[in-house]
Design a protein around this motif. Sequence first.
Motif, PDB file in Angstrom:
ATOM      1  N   LEU A   5       0.833  -1.055   0.102  1.00 32.70           N
ATOM      2  CA  LEU A   5       0.077   0.023  -0.030  1.00 32.70           C
ATOM      3  C   LEU A   5       0.917   1.242  -0.072  1.00 32.70           C
ATOM      4  CD1 LEU A   5      -2.905  -1.099   2.604  1.00 32.70           C
ATOM      5  CD2 LEU A   5      -2.944  -1.209   0.082  1.00 32.70           C
ATOM      6  N   ASP A   6       2.029   1.252   0.096  1.00 36.63           N
ATOM      7  CA  ASP A   6       2.953   2.231   0.246  1.00 36.63           C
ATOM      8  C   ASP A   6       2.874   3.007  -1.194  1.00 36.63           C
ATOM      9  OD1 ASP A   6       5.011   4.236   0.313  1.00 36.63           O
ATOM     10  OD2 ASP A   6       6.691   2.971   0.838  1.00 36.63           O
ATOM     11  N   PRO A   7       2.723   4.385  -1.240  1.00 34.78           N
ATOM     12  CA  PRO A   7       2.205   4.679  -2.691  1.00 34.78           C
ATOM     13  C   PRO A   7       3.740   5.152  -3.413  1.00 34.78           C
ATOM     14  CG  PRO A   7       1.852   6.319  -1.270  1.00 34.78           C
ATOM     15  CD  PRO A   7       2.039   5.097  -0.300  1.00 34.78           C
ATOM     16  N   GLY A  11      13.740   5.337  -1.771  1.00 35.47           N
ATOM     17  CA  GLY A  11      14.256   5.903  -0.832  1.00 35.47           C
ATOM     18  C   GLY A  11      14.101   4.798   0.368  1.00 35.47           C
ATOM     19  N   LEU A  12      13.700   3.716   0.180  1.00 35.66           N
ATOM     20  CA  LEU A  12      13.682   2.906   1.306  1.00 35.66           C
ATOM     21  C   LEU A  12      15.069   2.302   1.449  1.00 35.66           C
ATOM     22  CD1 LEU A  12      10.043   0.978   1.072  1.00 35.66           C
ATOM     23  CD2 LEU A  12      10.792   2.964   2.861  1.00 35.66           C
ATOM     24  N   PRO A  13      15.355   1.725   2.735  1.00 34.94           N
ATOM     25  CA  PRO A  13      16.638   0.974   2.883  1.00 34.94           C
ATOM     26  C   PRO A  13      16.574  -0.179   2.336  1.00 34.94           C
ATOM     27  CG  PRO A  13      15.459   1.085   4.990  1.00 34.94           C
ATOM     28  CD  PRO A  13      14.589   1.910   4.000  1.00 34.94           C
ATOM     29  N   PRO A  14      17.463  -0.946   1.947  1.00 33.62           N
ATOM     30  CA  PRO A  14      17.784  -1.969   1.297  1.00 33.62           C
ATOM     31  C   PRO A  14      17.053  -3.194   2.119  1.00 33.62           C
ATOM     32  CG  PRO A  14      20.095  -1.185   1.570  1.00 33.62           C
ATOM     33  CD  PRO A  14      19.083  -0.439   2.242  1.00 33.62           C
ATOM     34  N   GLN A  31       5.842  -9.775  -4.996  1.00 34.31           N
ATOM     35  CA  GLN A  31       5.341  -8.664  -5.685  1.00 34.31           C
ATOM     36  C   GLN A  31       6.016  -7.317  -4.991  1.00 34.31           C
ATOM     37  OE1 GLN A  31       0.959  -7.858  -5.557  1.00 34.31           O
ATOM     38  NE2 GLN A  31       1.048  -6.203  -6.848  1.00 34.31           N
ATOM     39  N   HIS A  32       6.074  -7.305  -3.781  1.00 36.67           N
ATOM     40  CA  HIS A  32       6.714  -6.410  -3.002  1.00 36.67           C
ATOM     41  C   HIS A  32       8.131  -6.286  -3.394  1.00 36.67           C
ATOM     42  CE1 HIS A  32       7.434  -3.714   0.236  1.00 36.67           C
ATOM     43  NE2 HIS A  32       8.148  -4.455   0.882  1.00 36.67           N
ATOM     44  N   ALA A  33       8.820  -7.154  -3.661  1.00 35.53           N
ATOM     45  CA  ALA A  33      10.252  -7.125  -3.702  1.00 35.53           C
ATOM     46  C   ALA A  33      10.513  -6.626  -5.367  1.00 35.53           C
ATOM     47  CB  ALA A  33      10.865  -8.843  -4.055  1.00 35.53           C
ATOM     48  N   GLU A  34       9.301  -6.806  -6.174  1.00 31.77           N
ATOM     49  CA  GLU A  34       9.447  -6.404  -7.600  1.00 31.77           C
ATOM     50  C   GLU A  34       9.333  -4.896  -7.541  1.00 31.77           C
ATOM     51  OE1 GLU A  34       6.740  -8.561  -9.777  1.00 31.77           O
ATOM     52  OE2 GLU A  34       7.818 -10.589  -9.794  1.00 31.77           O
ATOM     53  N   ARG A  35       8.479  -4.448  -6.837  1.00 34.82           N
ATOM     54  CA  ARG A  35       7.895  -2.954  -6.504  1.00 34.82           C
ATOM     55  C   ARG A  35       9.161  -2.305  -6.071  1.00 34.82           C
ATOM     56  NH1 ARG A  35       4.530  -0.742  -3.058  1.00 34.82           N
ATOM     57  NH2 ARG A  35       3.965   1.022  -4.239  1.00 34.82           N
ATOM     58  N   LEU A  36       9.657  -2.934  -5.126  1.00 36.25           N
ATOM     59  CA  LEU A  36      11.136  -2.155  -4.501  1.00 36.25           C
ATOM     60  C   LEU A  36      11.891  -2.042  -5.547  1.00 36.25           C
ATOM     61  CD1 LEU A  36      11.125  -3.939  -0.865  1.00 36.25           C
ATOM     62  CD2 LEU A  36      10.448  -1.523  -1.506  1.00 36.25           C
ATOM     63  N   GLN A  37      12.319  -3.158  -6.096  1.00 36.60           N
ATOM     64  CA  GLN A  37      13.347  -3.139  -7.258  1.00 36.60           C
ATOM     65  C   GLN A  37      13.221  -1.933  -8.179  1.00 36.60           C
ATOM     66  OE1 GLN A  37      13.530  -7.317  -8.233  1.00 36.60           O
ATOM     67  NE2 GLN A  37      15.183  -7.741  -7.136  1.00 36.60           N
ATOM     68  N   ALA A  38      11.927  -2.044  -8.683  1.00 37.23           N
ATOM     69  CA  ALA A  38      11.602  -0.958  -9.834  1.00 37.23           C
ATOM     70  C   ALA A  38      11.708   0.314  -9.142  1.00 37.23           C
ATOM     71  CB  ALA A  38      10.126  -1.265 -10.408  1.00 37.23           C
ATOM     72  N   ALA A  39      11.614   0.619  -7.819  1.00 39.75           N
ATOM     73  CA  ALA A  39      11.719   1.834  -7.430  1.00 39.75           C
ATOM     74  C   ALA A  39      13.293   2.166  -6.908  1.00 39.75           C
ATOM     75  CB  ALA A  39      10.983   2.061  -6.086  1.00 39.75           C
ATOM     76  N   GLY A  40      14.293   1.362  -7.258  1.00 45.36           N
ATOM     77  CA  GLY A  40      15.609   1.490  -7.193  1.00 45.36           C
ATOM     78  C   GLY A  40      16.234   1.095  -5.864  1.00 45.36           C
TER      79      GLY A  40
END
Length: 92
Positions: A5-7, A11-14, A31-40
């Motif tokens: 749900l985090d929009p 900038g989140l930590p590793p 899915q969460h891992a993919e979203r994080l990776q896509a956000a760098g």
Amino acid sequence: ISPLLDPDPRGLPPAIIATAEHDRLRPQAEQHAERLQAAGVPVTLITGTGLDHGYLGWGSFARRPARTVAAIGAAVRTALTTTPPPPPLDHP
């Protein structure tokens, strides 16, 4: 509460995300891992092949869970001892 749900996860930590092959929450974790990776965000995804949701408690008496728990520990050690890269210049 779901991290999905985090929009804006930039900038989140590793992150270290551990899943179990036979866990109904695995697709959400992936899915969460993919979203994080896509956000760098640097992500380490550790897959508990052949394991189910409760495998973290089995490390003291079963080899496969023990190996996966050891992989999680190694990832955490690496994350805590590695100097993170500087944030992107366009990040506030």
